[in-house]
Design an enzyme around this catalytic site. Sequence first.
Site: not given
Length: 487
Positions: A245-247
Amino acid sequence: MTDTVRVRIAPSPSGHLHVGTARTAVYNWLFARHHGGTFILRIEDTDRERSFPEMVESIQESLKWLGLQWDEGPYFQSQRGDIHSTWVKRLTESDGAYYCYCTPEELAAKREVAQKEKRPLQYDRTCRDLTDADRAKLEAEGRKPVVRLRIPDGDTTYTDLVYGELNRANSELDDFICVRANGTPMYNFACVIDDHDMRISHVIRGNDHITNTYKQILIYRALGLTPPQFAHLPLNLGKDRKKISKREGATSVVEYRDMGFVPEAIVNFLSLLGWSPGDDREIMTSDELIAAFSLDRVNPSNPVFDLQKLEWMNGEYIRMMDTNELLKRLTPILMESGLVTRLEIETRWAWMVKMVASLQERMHRLTDIAEMGAFYFNDQFEYLPKGVRKHFSRPGVVGELMLLSEAFGKLPAEDFTGERAEAALRQLAEQFQLSPADLIHPLRLALTGTTAGPSLFVITELLGRDACIKRITRAVEFVKSAPLSDA
């Protein structure tokens, strides 16, 4: 295996090409090329609110950059409405689907009741057996119907080319919507129609689509069509064993390109995420990957996306690259970093190639050039503090650097080779009974501001005699003006 392999990659243009979708594209492309088949690009843009033209362009550019050239397309799902409508009519007339007139408010109320009663949140089939008179009455009220698939009793079973035989009870599925009230098809229905119309032989996609596959097989059967073969790929996971994910950082091909990764390394790396050639090879060209690829060597376990492994592989590809080609790829980075202009690169091409070659072995990303090579273009750098403490604080270093400067000054500027500079340094070391290292380390710090890097005498030759003398002079002034306690 069918006689003709036809596969597709069908991204949604809601964002840039995700690395997970890119891995799926790689597998489809390899499979098509291995079997002499056709690789198709289809843009699934029926969700107009989440589809953006600029992302269509970005997806195509990312695939081209990776070298995954498609043979047909791009086809746009949103432009195939007439084809979809024809099949909707066929589906409803065959009683494989029915019109549902329940309003969103009524459906929300049904879900609320189901939650209170702790029942599965499935449609209760209120409209499944409406008569013509019932339908006419509801339409007279101004209701716009959706089209729902009539789920049969029993199970749905199919043989997945990665996971083997899979089965699900149809009772676990509700009569899902195939067509919205505005007439646009839902994902699963449009996917089935387009795959059939494009004669797709194999659907190769992530295992998060397995639930969709059961639904799509039911649509195929309701229409009396033969489904393609399905192969579901394990999902790429981050180091925390969760979906990337972007995280966790970069997720799109565009981001990895901008971070200095080369397409050959990304394709190689993505190919080995869940698949192996059956031996210990890790660095494989596209031709080697195509020759070795087969779905029966896909591991169903979810692989971990290891950025360090990708960086290692990227470095290997950089080191294997012809230096002229490498300089071409580095040119935009060098220009964007402000180190040099395009005109300077073009007019000093031979020198630039040698400069790049000096750094090639140490690079892991193309973007490393901006930091690693900065000293070649800028002599107003800061000296590495630990280098200052270790190499500029030794008694006598100022005098030794000045003697080196004098020795270099006696060499011809037009023939200031690395061999001549090294000979001068070693002669000076012998004359004053010093270890060559006593001069090499301070000289490197004076010329580059760092304690590590390319061969020192490659650096001296590339910088040239006068630049070396100027930098040594600057270092001498620095040491004189910086007491040891402050160094």
